[in-house]
Design a protein around this motif. Structure first.
Motif, PDB file in Angstrom:
ATOM      1  N   PHE A   5       1.003  -1.084   0.028  1.00 18.75           N
ATOM      2  CA  PHE A   5      -0.187  -0.161  -0.319  1.00 18.75           C
ATOM      3  C   PHE A   5       0.922   0.945  -0.145  1.00 18.75           C
ATOM      4  O   PHE A   5       0.620   1.954   0.178  1.00 18.75           O
ATOM      5  CB  PHE A   5      -0.815  -0.016   1.249  1.00 18.75           C
ATOM      6  CG  PHE A   5      -1.541  -1.282   1.609  1.00 18.75           C
ATOM      7  CD1 PHE A   5      -2.866  -1.719   0.711  1.00 18.75           C
ATOM      8  CD2 PHE A   5      -1.434  -2.902   2.697  1.00 18.75           C
ATOM      9  CE1 PHE A   5      -3.857  -2.492   0.889  1.00 18.75           C
ATOM     10  CE2 PHE A   5      -2.086  -3.502   2.844  1.00 18.75           C
ATOM     11  CZ  PHE A   5      -3.414  -3.921   1.334  1.00 18.75           C
ATOM     12  N   ASN A  32      -3.166   6.948  -5.479  1.00 17.43           N
ATOM     13  CA  ASN A  32      -1.609   7.100  -5.836  1.00 17.43           C
ATOM     14  C   ASN A  32      -0.931   5.480  -4.761  1.00 17.43           C
ATOM     15  O   ASN A  32      -0.164   5.678  -4.774  1.00 17.43           O
ATOM     16  CB  ASN A  32      -1.046   7.994  -5.254  1.00 17.43           C
ATOM     17  CG  ASN A  32      -1.200   8.396  -4.469  1.00 17.43           C
ATOM     18  OD1 ASN A  32      -1.908   8.027  -3.666  1.00 17.43           O
ATOM     19  ND2 ASN A  32      -0.155   9.574  -4.155  1.00 17.43           N
ATOM     20  N   ARG A  33      -1.722   4.816  -4.492  1.00 12.91           N
ATOM     21  CA  ARG A  33      -1.952   3.526  -3.867  1.00 12.91           C
ATOM     22  C   ARG A  33      -1.872   2.718  -4.614  1.00 12.91           C
ATOM     23  O   ARG A  33      -2.199   2.309  -5.464  1.00 12.91           O
ATOM     24  CB  ARG A  33      -2.440   3.602  -1.998  1.00 12.91           C
ATOM     25  CG  ARG A  33      -2.661   4.555  -1.443  1.00 12.91           C
ATOM     26  CD  ARG A  33      -1.225   4.397  -0.398  1.00 12.91           C
ATOM     27  NE  ARG A  33      -1.353   5.399   0.438  1.00 12.91           N
ATOM     28  CZ  ARG A  33       0.007   5.807   1.399  1.00 12.91           C
ATOM     29  NH1 ARG A  33       0.869   4.755   1.261  1.00 12.91           N
ATOM     30  NH2 ARG A  33      -0.437   6.479   2.428  1.00 12.91           N
ATOM     31  N   HIS A  34      -0.859   1.515  -4.240  1.00  6.72           N
ATOM     32  CA  HIS A  34      -0.544   0.274  -4.512  1.00  6.72           C
ATOM     33  C   HIS A  34      -0.181  -0.442  -3.979  1.00  6.72           C
ATOM     34  O   HIS A  34       0.670  -0.575  -3.089  1.00  6.72           O
ATOM     35  CB  HIS A  34       1.003   0.640  -5.907  1.00  6.72           C
ATOM     36  CG  HIS A  34       0.609   1.804  -7.019  1.00  6.72           C
ATOM     37  ND1 HIS A  34       0.810   1.511  -8.355  1.00  6.72           N
ATOM     38  CD2 HIS A  34       1.416   3.247  -7.193  1.00  6.72           C
ATOM     39  CE1 HIS A  34       0.493   2.562  -9.143  1.00  6.72           C
ATOM     40  NE2 HIS A  34       0.439   3.381  -7.988  1.00  6.72           N
ATOM     41  N   GLU A  92       2.606   4.444  -1.686  1.00  5.52           N
ATOM     42  CA  GLU A  92       1.923   5.783  -2.776  1.00  5.52           C
ATOM     43  C   GLU A  92       3.359   5.425  -4.457  1.00  5.52           C
ATOM     44  O   GLU A  92       4.488   5.176  -4.120  1.00  5.52           O
ATOM     45  CB  GLU A  92       2.686   7.299  -2.021  1.00  5.52           C
ATOM     46  CG  GLU A  92       1.874   7.307  -1.297  1.00  5.52           C
ATOM     47  CD  GLU A  92       1.616   8.982  -0.878  1.00  5.52           C
ATOM     48  OE1 GLU A  92       2.529   9.060  -1.441  1.00  5.52           O
ATOM     49  OE2 GLU A  92       1.299   8.788   0.437  1.00  5.52           O
TER      50      GLU A  92
END
Length: 381
Positions: free
Chosen positions: A124, A139-141, A126
Motif C-alpha cells: 500500500f 496513488n496507492r499500489h 504511494e
C-alpha cells in the motif's frame, strides 16, 4: 413412513437415481451449488476466475507501475527476488538493485544483484497516480518500493524498453479477460434470439435460419478473423479497435450456440408444461422467456463459461500475429509479440509469462464450465 420409503428406494431397471427426503426438499439453486462444491477442480477454477476479474477491476492498484513506466537502463532486466533479511542481518522486505556489467570474455551486458544495497519494499505504498474504477483519483499500489525515487523493482523482469513485466501483465488482464466476456455476451444474445426463433417457430422460418447458420459455419474461422481484423484501419484509436475486434470475434461465435438452443426449443415446445401455458393463454414471448428459457439457464451459463476461453485464445492469436490489438493497448496477445524474437527465448524467457497467464485463465474457465455443466443436472449420478 411409506412416502419416505418411496423417496429413498431406487429402480435400477428405469435408472432412477436415489434421492432422499432431505435432498428432495432443496431448491434447484441449492442442489446445483451442492453438486458444484463436490467438483474440486471447478471450485479451483471459480477461485482463479474470481481473482482474475478482481485484477480486471483493481488492476491499477495491484500493478506496481503504469504500462508506460520505463527505465532504459533496465532493458531486459531479469526478475528480482524479494528478500526479508539483508546481507547484514537486518530484517525488512526488500530487493537488491541491479547493476549492469560487461562480461570480459563475451562482452555481453549482464545484470547482477548488488547485495551491498537494498531497496525497501512495502505494501500500500504511494506511487504513480491513476483513476481507480475509472473515476476515483488514487496513488496507492498494493506493492512497490517505499521510496518512489529508488531504483525500480522488477519482480518478473523487464522488457526491451525497460518496462515492468509484472505491471503490464496485470494491466493486460483487463483487456484479455473482458474481450472474452463482452464477445461471448454478444454471441450469447445472438445465439439465443436466432436459435430460439428457429426452434420455436419451426417450418419455413426454421429452414431459412438454418441455411444461414450453415453458411456461416462453412466459412473457415481463422481466415475470416484475419480478414476482418486486417480490414480495421490501423490509424483508429486502440479503444475503437478493441470494440471492433470484440464484434468480429462475436460475429462468428454465435452459430454453435444457436444450434444448441434450437434443438432444446424443438424438444421443449412439445413438453406438457409448455402446452399447458399455451392453453392458459400465454403469448409467444411469455412462453419463450417465462417457460422455456428458465429451464435452459443452467446449461446456457455453462456454455458461456466454456465459450470465454475460445474468445481469449482468438484475441491472443490475432494480437500475437499483429492483426488484433496494437500498442499502446496492452493485452496478453500484445505482450507476446515481444516473444517472437530468438533473443527472448535465449536470454529473456520471462517475456513468455503472458502465455502462462493465458494457459491458467483458459484452464480455470474450462474447469469452471465443466463443473457448472455437471451441476446443472443435480440428480445425475
Amino acid at each position: 413412513m411409506a412416502q419416505e420409503s418411496l423417496l429413498t428406494d431406487s429402480t435400477p431397471d428405469l435408472d432412477v437415481p436415489v434421492v432422499n427426503a432431505r435432498t428432495a426438499q432443496l431448491s434447484q439453486r441449492k442442489l446445483i451449488w451442492r453438486r458444484f462444491r463436490k467438483h474440486k477442480l471447478a471450485v479451483l477454477g471459480l477461485v482463479i476466475t474470481a481473482v482474475l476479474y478482481l485484477i480486471v477491476i483493481f488492476g491499477d492498484f495491484v500493478a506496481p507501475y503504469s504500462t508506460g513506466h520505463y527505465n532504459a537502463d533496465y532493458t531486459y532486466a531479469p526478475p528480482q527476488r524479494l528478500h526479508v533479511v539483508d546481507a547484514q542481518g537486518n530484517w525488512g522486505l526488500h530487493v537488491n538493485p541491479l547493476i549492469m556489467e560487461q562480461d570480459p570474455d563475451t562482452l555481453a551486458l549482464e545484470f547482477t544483484a548488488d547485495t551491498s544495497r537494498t531497496v525497501p519494499v512495502g505494501f500500500f505504498v504511494e506511487g504513480e497516480e491513476y483513476q481507480l474504477l475509472g473515476f476515483i483519483p488514487a496513488n496507492r499500489h498494493l506493492i512497490g518500493p517505499v521510496d518512489a525515487n529508488a531504483p525500480p523493482m522488477h519482480l518478473l523482469g523487464a522488457d526491451r524498453n525497460g518496462r515492468d513485466v509484472l505491471s503490464r501483465l496485470v494491466l493486460g488482464t483487463r483487456i484479455s479477460m473482458t474481450i472474452g466476456l463482452v464477445g461471448v455476451l454478444i454471441a450469447f444474445v445472438l445465439g439465443i434470439v436466432i436459435g430460439g426463433i428457429s426452434g420455436f417457430v419451426g417450418g419455413r422460418t426454421d429452414m431459412i435460419i438454418q441455411r444461414i447458420v450453415e453458411f456461416f459455419m462453412s466459412i473457415p474461422t481463422m481466415p475470416l478473423w484475419l480478414g476482418l481484423a486486417a480490414a480495421i484501419p490501423r490509424e483508429w484509436s486502440p479503444l475503437t479497435r478493441y470494440m471492433l475486434i470484440t464484434v468480429v470475434l462475436s460475429f462468428v461465435a454465435w452459430t454453435g450456440l444457436s444450434r444448441e438452443v434450437r434443438g432444446r426449443f424443438l424438444s421443449l415446445r412439445e413438453e406438457q408444461f409448455v402446452t399447458a401455458a399455451r392453453l392458459d393463454g400465454a403469448t409467444r414471448p411469455g412462453l419463450i422467456f417465462s417457460e422455456m428459457l428458465p429451464s435452459l439457464m443452467s446449461h446456457l451459463i455453462a456454455t458461456i463459461t466454456l465459450a470465454i476461453p475460445g474468445m481469449i485464445l482468438a484475441e491472443t492469436s490475432l494480437s500475437f500475429l499483429g492483426l488484433g490489438l496494437q500498442a499502446p493497448s496492452v493485452s496478453w496477445g500484445v505482450l507476446l509479440q515481444d516473444a517472437q524474437q530468438i533473443r527472448v527465448i535465449a536470454t529473456a524467457p520471462w517475456l513468455l509469462l503472458p502465455g502462462v497467464a493465458v494457459v491458467v485463465a483458459v484452464l480455470a474457465l474450462n474447469f469452471l464450465g465443466d463443473g457448472l455443466r455437471d451441476a446443472a443436472d443435480p440428480y445425475k449420478r
